[in-house]
Design an enzyme around this catalytic site. Structure first.
Site, PDB file in Angstrom:
ATOM      1  N   GLU A  58       0.857  -1.311   0.036  1.00  0.00           N
ATOM      2  CA  GLU A  58      -0.082   0.050  -0.163  1.00  0.00           C
ATOM      3  C   GLU A  58       0.788   1.225   0.016  1.00  0.00           C
ATOM      4  O   GLU A  58       0.352   2.245  -0.518  1.00  0.00           O
ATOM      5  CB  GLU A  58      -1.098   0.025   1.138  1.00  0.00           C
ATOM      6  CG  GLU A  58      -2.069  -0.970   0.998  1.00  0.00           C
ATOM      7  CD  GLU A  58      -1.714  -2.314   1.625  1.00  0.00           C
ATOM      8  OE1 GLU A  58      -0.763  -2.495   2.134  1.00  0.00           O
ATOM      9  OE2 GLU A  58      -2.715  -3.048   1.724  1.00  0.00           O
ATOM     10  N   PHE A 114     -11.502  -7.186  13.625  1.00  0.00           N
ATOM     11  CA  PHE A 114     -10.705  -7.598  12.938  1.00  0.00           C
ATOM     12  C   PHE A 114     -10.169  -6.446  11.798  1.00  0.00           C
ATOM     13  O   PHE A 114     -11.110  -5.819  11.205  1.00  0.00           O
ATOM     14  CB  PHE A 114     -10.812  -8.904  12.009  1.00  0.00           C
ATOM     15  CG  PHE A 114      -9.944  -9.283  11.069  1.00  0.00           C
ATOM     16  CD1 PHE A 114      -8.686  -9.760  11.597  1.00  0.00           C
ATOM     17  CD2 PHE A 114     -10.035  -9.452   9.652  1.00  0.00           C
ATOM     18  CE1 PHE A 114      -7.776 -10.241  10.596  1.00  0.00           C
ATOM     19  CE2 PHE A 114      -9.287  -9.949   8.917  1.00  0.00           C
ATOM     20  CZ  PHE A 114      -8.028 -10.148   9.390  1.00  0.00           C
ATOM     21  N   GLN A 115      -8.864  -6.123  11.742  1.00  0.00           N
ATOM     22  CA  GLN A 115      -8.336  -5.104  10.661  1.00  0.00           C
ATOM     23  C   GLN A 115      -9.176  -3.885  11.050  1.00  0.00           C
ATOM     24  O   GLN A 115      -9.131  -2.995  10.248  1.00  0.00           O
ATOM     25  CB  GLN A 115      -8.390  -5.575   9.317  1.00  0.00           C
ATOM     26  CG  GLN A 115      -7.736  -6.726   9.086  1.00  0.00           C
ATOM     27  CD  GLN A 115      -7.452  -7.078   7.394  1.00  0.00           C
ATOM     28  OE1 GLN A 115      -8.422  -6.858   6.713  1.00  0.00           O
ATOM     29  NE2 GLN A 115      -6.412  -7.639   7.117  1.00  0.00           N
ATOM     30  N   LYS A 145     -17.424  -0.453   5.921  1.00  0.00           N
ATOM     31  CA  LYS A 145     -17.910  -1.359   4.499  1.00  0.00           C
ATOM     32  C   LYS A 145     -19.307  -1.575   4.645  1.00  0.00           C
ATOM     33  O   LYS A 145     -19.797  -1.555   3.545  1.00  0.00           O
ATOM     34  CB  LYS A 145     -17.427  -2.907   5.382  1.00  0.00           C
ATOM     35  CG  LYS A 145     -17.702  -3.905   4.314  1.00  0.00           C
ATOM     36  CD  LYS A 145     -16.830  -5.263   4.340  1.00  0.00           C
ATOM     37  CE  LYS A 145     -17.317  -6.260   3.442  1.00  0.00           C
ATOM     38  NZ  LYS A 145     -16.604  -7.562   3.483  1.00  0.00           N
ATOM     39  N   MET A 191      24.613   8.970   2.032  1.00  0.00           N
ATOM     40  CA  MET A 191      24.533  10.193   2.820  1.00  0.00           C
ATOM     41  C   MET A 191      24.861   9.999   4.397  1.00  0.00           C
ATOM     42  O   MET A 191      25.420  10.925   5.007  1.00  0.00           O
ATOM     43  CB  MET A 191      23.164  10.873   2.832  1.00  0.00           C
ATOM     44  CG  MET A 191      23.016  12.232   3.126  1.00  0.00           C
ATOM     45  SD  MET A 191      24.083  13.178   2.359  1.00  0.00           S
ATOM     46  CE  MET A 191      23.194  13.842   0.916  1.00  0.00           C
TER      47      MET A 191
END
Lengths: 592, 164
Positions: free
Chosen positions: A70, A132-133, A182, A499
């Site tokens: 993502e 969940f999630q 949802k 760097m």
């Protein structure tokens, strides 16, 4: 930073004759995106967004790009946005989907890039139950978005989406997250849908036009300058103000420098351009900042990497500052003439005011000023020691510039390679240089290049990176194969986090703590295993030929692994906390 | 310098956390914060007492104005204003002397005793923060059982008003 990149939606494509088509929340999202003129959605499916993915299925107006992580979705949408000026759109699921996206959202936030991120959320009745999630997406993203929303009902979905696009693309642009439970997208709950043509927010009205009195003051000050300096930033790019900038700067004949984010707004090859300023800016740009008597800041935000020590910043200068965000004005440095407005609008008004005033800049003083600047230029601060034995990283960027005729889209990751790309690739056009300036996000380059390539299918896109950064989103090589993206990855492989190594050499007496990476992959075989072309280049004589060959493979991604000098440092350099006049040049230049 | 910033904002979920989050993220100081809906149910009014240099206060007001939920705001200290805070104090009031003394003290400060038991007075007091501090200082430490303060709220004097 400034910007009023208003993006124009396509006309409502919803069939007008069918008045009472009822749509589910998922279908409303897809239809809305069509009506809004969105071409691409970068995303990754999961439980909470399955209804939306089902609505995307079987239609071809919105192309969904399936990334491999993502974070890459947000960077790809970001690259799309930076290279086009249109908002990038992201679709991720709840929980880890949205937490993975946070780095990309914060990246876009720091650089004021318009993104609309749609995240799934658990169904409304489950919110707050540690389902969940489930994660508090609105809470987690709040400090790194321009604004965010939780959609409370299917009925308000279209209006919230419209507000999200409006806020993301107007004023000082930025990312907007829309969190969608949802059950709001339930396919069995259908309602009437009308594309909201207009949006009004009583609390949000960005100022576009500069105040006439301030413009007059600015013009008077600008024309009275003996040693003027123009300092431009990403706001010029974001607001599509390059044309107005060039008109004004040419009219005045003043020297101009740019931040990392503003490169390309003014042509990099123009003699009035002194190169980038700041920590790794050119000697002439930084010295001219230090010595100028009038500083004209345009769509820039006086970042610490640009100003160095504020105490020593432009000690002799009166400062004019144009920005669309009032909060950027006098935040780090007090300015004398603030102008709130969109860069192209204000610059056009200033040019008009100059012409109407009948006044001219002080040509005599200006000639002396240029004489001084040319002396600084004569230091040739970007010259470096060439080598026949080991590939100098700077030479790879110079070769890339030659091979692409200076006309490629160049994305970068973060570190030494990023600075060399900024210093040695002379960008003549805006929106060609795509990098994470504010947040400094390693792993940005490859996914951003994907977004750029989608937006410009025929264009040459190079991702300048290092062996450290590229491994932070290397999985996207798989996405590139799926969509046939012919990106050229220019990997400046010095086997060090360069760097970090440079700072350790300068400031930690060479204690290279964790900056050396053992067990690097064989990038050639890695690229090949992902179905791409890999090349390893070890000799300076092969650099240009390899790049030419890579760009000849027009439909293939080529991973060019350049084995470069391990000890090369980025010069000039201003140490953190020092002023513009306290630059280090490369050891050879110091002696020159 | 102490400043009182009065904000009209959208009465929406999360608006308060945006303001509070801004203060913590940018390391601004909050002395007190009060918020409640207004006569227009779509708006909330928030009063923040903060401290900072002129430069910091200017940044605070600019950053607050940038929040999409903030409709309007004013720094009350820019001109005349009235500030009030509500305090409830529970004191141990046992024996005639103590009861008389606390009643008299409440009267002097124009407070009211709003709850009484044989051992306890609960006193209500409004005023500026200074006045409330002075009242607390006048009470013996041993008598003080509990103090609850609302934080300041304020309004401009005269014609000046914060309205949409």
């Amino acid at each position: 930073m400034s910007g009023a990149a208003l993006h124009r939606p396509r006309s409502n494509e919803f069939p007008k004759e069918i008045d009472n088509v009822k749509l589910s929340g998922g279908e409303i999202i897809v239809q809305f995106l069509k009506d809004e003129g969105v071409e691409y959605v970068f995303g990754y499916p999961g439980g909470a967004v399955l209804h939306i993915y089902d609505a995307l299925y079987g239609q071809e107006d919105i192309r969904h790009v399936l990334v491999r992580h993502e974070q890459a979705a947000t960077h790809a949408a970001d690259g799309y946005a930076r290279s086009t000026g249109k908002p990038g759109v992201v679709l991720v699921t709840s929980g880890p989907g949205v937490t993975n996206a946070v780095t990309g959202i914060a990246t876009a936030h720091m650089d004021s890039i318009p993104l609309v991120v749609l995240s799934g959320q658990v169904p409304r009745p489950y919110i707050g139950s540690d389902a969940f999630q489930e994660v508090d997406a609105v809470g987690i993203t709040r400090p790194c978005v321009k604004h965010n929303f939780m959609v409370r009902s299917t009925e308000e979905l279209a209006e919230v989406l419209k507000k999200a696009f409006y806020i993301a693309t107007t004023g000082r642009p930025g990312p907007v997250l829309v969190d969608i439970p949802k059950d709001v997208t339930d396919p069995n709950y259908k309602i009437d849908y009308v594309y909201p043509e207009k949006v009004s927010l009583r609390s949000y009205n960005p100022t576009v036009k500069g105040h006439p009195k301030q413009i007059k003051k600015a013009v008077d000050l600008l024309l009275s300058a003996k040693r003027p300096m123009i300092y431009t930033g990403g706001g010029v790019v974001l607001s599509d103000g390059a044309k107005e900038l060039v008109d004004l700067v040419r009219k005045l004949g003043y020297p101009i420098t740019s931040t990392l984010m503003g490169l390309g707004a003014y042509p990099g090859t123009d003699p009035q351009f002194l190169g980038m300023l700041g920590m790794h800016g050119t000697y002439e740009a930084n010295m001219a900042m230090h010595e100028c008597d009038v500083l004209f800041a345009v769509g820039a935000r006086f970042d610490d990497r640009v100003t160095g020590n504020i105490e020593h910043f432009c000690p002799a200068a009166k400062i004019i500052h144009i920005d669309i965000d009032p909060a950027s004005i006098s935040k780090n440095v007090q300015v004398d003439v603030p102008i709130v407005g969109s860069v192209p609008v204000v610059l056009a008004d200033m040019l008009k005011a100059i012409e109407q005033s009948g006044r001219e800049p002080d040509r005599e003083a200006l000639a002396k000023w240029w004489e001084q600047i040319d002396q600084w230029r004569a230091k040739q601060c970007l010259a470096y020691r060439k080598s026949d034995e080991v590939i100098k990283p700077q030479s790879v960027i110079e070769a890339l510039y030659r091979v692409t005729g200076g006309d490629a889209f160049v994305t970068s990751d973060v570190g030494q390679h990023q600075m060399w790309a900024a210093q040695y690739y002379k960008f003549d056009k805006p929106r060609r240089w795509i990098n994470s300036g504010g947040l400094g996000t390693m792993g940005f380059g490859l996914p951003a290049a994907m977004g750029v390539q989608f937006a410009h299918p025929g264009a040459r896109v190079a991702c300048v990176t290092g062996e450290g950064s590229i491994q932070m989103n290397i999985q996207e090589l798989s996405t590139c194969l799926q969509y046939g993206l012919p990106i050229k990855i220019v990997n400046l492989n010095n086997r060090y986090l360069g760097m970090v190594r440079q700072w350790q050499e300068f400031f930690y007496e060479g204690r290279y703590s964790m900056s050396y990476m053992e067990s690097l992959p064989d990038f050639v075989r890695l690229a090949e295993s992902y179905g791409h072309v890999g090349m390893r280049i070890e000799r300076p004589a092969d650099v240009e030929g390899a790049l030419e060959e890579a760009f000849r493979l027009k439909d293939r991604l080529v991973f060019l692994d350049f084995i470069t000098d391990q000890t090369e440092n980025v010069y000039p350099m201003i140490e953190a906390g020092k002023g513009h006049h306290e630059m280090h040049l490369s050891p050879e230049r110091e002696l020159a | 310098m102490r400043h009182i910033i009065s904000i009209l904002m959208e009465n929406e979920a999360g608006a308060l956390s945006r303001v509070a989050g801004l203060f913590s993220a940018r390391n601004y100081n909050i002395e007190s914060l009060t918020v409640a809906p207004t006569d227009d149910p779509s708006l909330s009014r928030m009063t923040i007492v903060t401290r900072g240099s002129e430069h910091v206060i200017e940044q605070i007001t600019k950053q607050l104005n940038k929040l999409i939920d903030v409709v309007k705001l004013v720094d009350l200290c820019e001109a005349g204003y009235i500030e009030r805070e509500l305090m409830l104090v529970k004191v141990r009031a046992e024996g005639n002397d103590a009861r008389t003394e606390y009643k008299r003290l409440a009267d002097i400060f124009r407070g009211q005793i709003i709850d009484v038991t044989d051992r306890i007075y609960t006193i209500e007091l409004t005023g500026t923060g200074d006045k409330l501090d002075a009242f607390l200082a006048a009470l013996p430490d041993t008598a003080l059982l509990e103090v609850v303060r609302s934080g300041s709220t304020g309004i401009a004097r005269g014609e000046r008003s914060l309205k949409v």
